[in-house]
Design an enzyme around this catalytic site. Sequence first.
Site, PDB file in Angstrom:
ATOM      1  N   ASP A 146       0.857  -1.194   0.000  1.00 35.76           N
ATOM      2  CA  ASP A 146       0.000   0.000   0.000  1.00 35.76           C
ATOM      3  C   ASP A 146       0.886   1.235   0.000  1.00 35.76           C
ATOM      4  O   ASP A 146       1.997   1.209   0.534  1.00 35.76           O
ATOM      5  CB  ASP A 146      -0.905   0.018   1.228  1.00 35.76           C
ATOM      6  CG  ASP A 146      -1.972  -1.059   1.175  1.00 35.76           C
ATOM      7  OD1 ASP A 146      -2.405  -1.416   0.074  1.00 35.76           O
ATOM      8  OD2 ASP A 146      -2.374  -1.537   2.255  1.00 35.76           O
ATOM      9  N   ASP A 180      -7.130  -1.229  -4.391  1.00 38.32           N
ATOM     10  CA  ASP A 180      -8.160  -0.848  -3.422  1.00 38.32           C
ATOM     11  C   ASP A 180      -9.062   0.242  -3.992  1.00 38.32           C
ATOM     12  O   ASP A 180     -10.288   0.211  -3.827  1.00 38.32           O
ATOM     13  CB  ASP A 180      -7.521  -0.338  -2.135  1.00 38.32           C
ATOM     14  CG  ASP A 180      -6.688  -1.392  -1.426  1.00 38.32           C
ATOM     15  OD1 ASP A 180      -6.954  -2.592  -1.607  1.00 38.32           O
ATOM     16  OD2 ASP A 180      -5.755  -1.001  -0.700  1.00 38.32           O
TER      17      ASP A 180
END
Length: 206
Positions: A146, A180
């Site tokens: 991420d 995401d």
Amino acid sequence: MQTHSKSIAAIVVIAVVLLIDQALKIWVKTNMTIEQVITITDWCKIRFVENNGMAFGIEIGGKLFLSLFRIVAVFFIGHYLWKIVRQNLSTGYVVCIALIMAGALGNIIDGVFYGAIFSESTYYQVATFVPVGEGYAGWLHGKVVDMFYCPLFSGTYPDWLPMVGGDSFVFFSPIFNVADAAISVGVACILLCYMRTLSSTLNDEK
């Protein structure tokens, strides 16, 4: 002909999302240490973290369970996408489902392969590619990369609020990736624009 064009649209969406997602993840993984931050603006930063969980760092169950769950989920999403293309539903709805599938695939790639092909990222050392099978974890046990951190604003809760009064907060604090974001955009667009379509296709399954 319309069905063919919708198939092409779905393939293009999935391919573009995967390309951008994986290119950025690999760049971050091989150029940044854990928790290193690159500031673009005060409210948009690249901050490298890894997680064992699902979207936005949510963790449910063990790593192997999550990897297998994602693979099964993608199988069903892919079947559903194939079905709605054949039914010649709206291109917008097809694109939404393709975004969700692309996001799921993007994070599956991390979980399945990254542990086997990368050395470990640490607070002091940047990861590198290693011979297959000699990475920081086994197949299906890789961590998801991420990097987007968007603290839009921060403040302090009013003193009169129970439990959190006087505590500081940051909005929006989750750290996420392109995969995401693709899932979130796809789901949000369905909720806003295609709930009737979703309901009708799910009723057809019964």
